[in-house]
Enzyme design. Structure first.
Site, PDB file in Angstrom:
ATOM      1  N   ASP A   1      13.072  -3.959  -5.831  1.00 27.74           N
ATOM      2  CA  ASP A   1      13.362  -4.919  -4.755  1.00 27.74           C
ATOM      3  C   ASP A   1      13.971  -6.162  -5.420  1.00 27.74           C
ATOM      4  O   ASP A   1      13.338  -7.211  -5.520  1.00 27.74           O
ATOM      5  CB  ASP A   1      12.078  -5.247  -3.989  1.00 27.74           C
ATOM      6  CG  ASP A   1      11.494  -4.009  -3.333  1.00 27.74           C
ATOM      7  OD1 ASP A   1      11.920  -3.675  -2.227  1.00 27.74           O
ATOM      8  OD2 ASP A   1      10.639  -3.340  -3.953  1.00 27.74           O
TER       9      ASP A   1
ATOM     10  N   GLY B   1       0.803  -1.219   0.000  1.00 31.84           N
ATOM     11  CA  GLY B   1       0.000   0.000   0.000  1.00 31.84           C
ATOM     12  C   GLY B   1       0.832   1.264   0.000  1.00 31.84           C
ATOM     13  O   GLY B   1       2.008   1.245  -0.344  1.00 31.84           O
ATOM     14  N   ALA B   2       0.186   2.396   0.394  1.00 31.34           N
ATOM     15  CA  ALA B   2       0.785   3.729   0.215  1.00 31.34           C
ATOM     16  C   ALA B   2       1.272   3.814  -1.237  1.00 31.34           C
ATOM     17  O   ALA B   2       2.435   4.105  -1.521  1.00 31.34           O
ATOM     18  CB  ALA B   2       1.916   3.986   1.211  1.00 31.34           C
TER      19      ALA B   2
ATOM     20  N   SER C   1       9.364   5.077  -3.768  1.00 31.22           N
ATOM     21  CA  SER C   1       9.154   4.151  -2.656  1.00 31.22           C
ATOM     22  C   SER C   1       8.125   4.753  -1.720  1.00 31.22           C
ATOM     23  O   SER C   1       8.079   5.972  -1.542  1.00 31.22           O
ATOM     24  CB  SER C   1      10.479   3.970  -1.896  1.00 31.22           C
ATOM     25  OG  SER C   1      10.248   3.397  -0.634  1.00 31.22           O
TER      26      SER C   1
ATOM     27  N   GLY D   1       5.320   4.138  -8.963  1.00 35.63           N
ATOM     28  CA  GLY D   1       6.066   2.885  -9.169  1.00 35.63           C
ATOM     29  C   GLY D   1       5.126   1.684  -9.147  1.00 35.63           C
ATOM     30  O   GLY D   1       5.181   0.810 -10.023  1.00 35.63           O
ATOM     31  N   HIS D   2       4.249   1.632  -8.141  1.00 33.64           N
ATOM     32  CA  HIS D   2       3.265   0.540  -8.079  1.00 33.64           C
ATOM     33  C   HIS D   2       2.370   0.566  -9.317  1.00 33.64           C
ATOM     34  O   HIS D   2       2.015  -0.475  -9.865  1.00 33.64           O
ATOM     35  CB  HIS D   2       2.363   0.699  -6.848  1.00 33.64           C
ATOM     36  CG  HIS D   2       3.071   0.570  -5.532  1.00 33.64           C
ATOM     37  ND1 HIS D   2       3.207   1.629  -4.664  1.00 33.64           N
ATOM     38  CD2 HIS D   2       3.655  -0.483  -4.918  1.00 33.64           C
ATOM     39  CE1 HIS D   2       3.842   1.226  -3.571  1.00 33.64           C
ATOM     40  NE2 HIS D   2       4.131  -0.054  -3.702  1.00 33.64           N
TER      41      HIS D   2
ATOM     42  N   HIS E   1       2.145   4.445  -5.102  1.00 33.77           N
ATOM     43  CA  HIS E   1       2.728   5.571  -5.837  1.00 33.77           C
ATOM     44  C   HIS E   1       2.888   5.151  -7.295  1.00 33.77           C
ATOM     45  O   HIS E   1       2.534   4.020  -7.676  1.00 33.77           O
ATOM     46  CB  HIS E   1       4.068   5.980  -5.210  1.00 33.77           C
ATOM     47  CG  HIS E   1       5.007   4.820  -5.010  1.00 33.77           C
ATOM     48  ND1 HIS E   1       5.624   4.182  -6.058  1.00 33.77           N
ATOM     49  CD2 HIS E   1       5.395   4.169  -3.890  1.00 33.77           C
ATOM     50  CE1 HIS E   1       6.370   3.212  -5.603  1.00 33.77           C
ATOM     51  NE2 HIS E   1       6.248   3.161  -4.275  1.00 33.77           N
TER      52      HIS E   1
END
Ligand code: AMP
Length: 289
Positions: free
Chosen positions: A155, A33-34, A189, A38-39, A36
């Protein structure tokens, strides 16, 4: 497509089974979650390659060795849902640890062996981290049974652990997506939002170190120790607390290399104030961005 949001992994499991029964493909993006940009690059790729994108949001306590880090980890499910709806995802699910592992009944969850690539680097500085990752990712794969699952190269060591896990389980197809960066190079991140403006400036030392090592590689440098010295020199220019700044041969990842490398991935972990950041780069890549 409207986003279906659900806080019960069992309900998510039923929905995913229904989608599969209809013969529709399912791209899965596990997250904490949180969310951004990138996700969202992972979600968009999942949507390009599958009929549906399913996203999990779960801050997995099993992979945190530090309770304060777990508490401080940013959470904003409402904002996550808005971003996923706008991106066109079909389903967002979350849940509590006991819902994911009902058999544990409040006791410890038996953790999976994360495999050989979990040694060193993150594995050294975050003991138990990858066992926690492998345990939850295996459970998520069982629940969702996706056609494909999407992970970020940001990652990198985690990707290796997940690829090993997927080989062991015999599914799903794992797609590793490039690291999404802010225009100044900082890897996106969820933890970046915990940085003060001054810390964010200092955090640029990580990507600068990686890009300097990439330049050195392009200039012909192949020696592991000298490439690591380039990383160290760039990191030393800022007040960041380096945990590791290493170069590895991806074909012999578990070993610390010495001498000339045929290919190389540089990996860094550093604390900037109270925030722990990681980043990495394929030094032989044509375009490092
Ligand atoms: P997290 O929520 O940090 O656990 O990340 C969920 C997934 O998004 C993981 O596969 C991450 O590698 C990926 N991810 C996080 N940040 C980025 C980024 N900047 N670029 C690409 N993928 C990312």
């Amino acid at each position: 497509m409207t986003l279906l949001s659900c806080n019960d992994p069992a309900a998510a499991e039923r929905w995913c089974a229904l989608v599969r029964a209809r013969g529709e493909t399912l791209g899965f993006v596990p997250t904490m979650g949180a969310l951004h940009e990138g996700h969202l690059t992972l979600v968009r790729r999942a949507l390009r390659e599958n009929r549906h994108a399913c996203v999990s949001v779960f801050v997995n306590p099993l992979q945190f060795d530090d309770a304060r880090d777990f508490e401080r980890y940013p959470r904003d499910l409402a904002a996550d849902a808005r971003l996923l709806a706008a991106a066109g995802a079909s389903m967002l699910f979350t849940g509590e640890l006991r819902q994911f592992f009902p058999a544990a009944q409040g006791g410890a969850v038996p953790c999976r062996d994360p495999g050989p690539d979990a040694q060193g680097l993150e594995g050294e500085f975050r003991p138990g981290h990858f066992a926690g990752v492998a345990t939850i990712v295996a459970r998520l794969f069982e629940l969702v049974r996706p056609t494909r699952a999407y992970f970020g190269a940001k990652d990198y060591q985690q990707c290796r652990v997940v690829l090993h896990l997927a080989r062991e389980l015999g599914f799903p197809q794992v797609v590793v997506c490039p690291t999404s960066r802010d225009p100044d190079g900082l890897a996106r991140s969820s933890r970046n939002q915990l940085l003060s403006p001054a810390e964010r400036q200092r955090a640029l030392a990580l990507s600068r170190g990686l890009f300097a090592a990439h330049d050195a590689w392009r200039a012909g440098e192949r020696d592991a120790a000298r490439l690591e010295a380039v990383l160290a020199a760039e990191l030393a220019r800022e007040a960041v607390q380096v945990e590791y700044a290493e170069v590895r041969d991806p074909e012999r990842f578990a070993l610390r290399p010495s001498g000339a490398l045929p290919r190389a991935r540089a990996l860094i972990a550093a604390r900037v104030g109270r925030v722990r950041l990681i980043d990495n780069l394929d030094l032989a890549a044509e375009d490092p961005a």
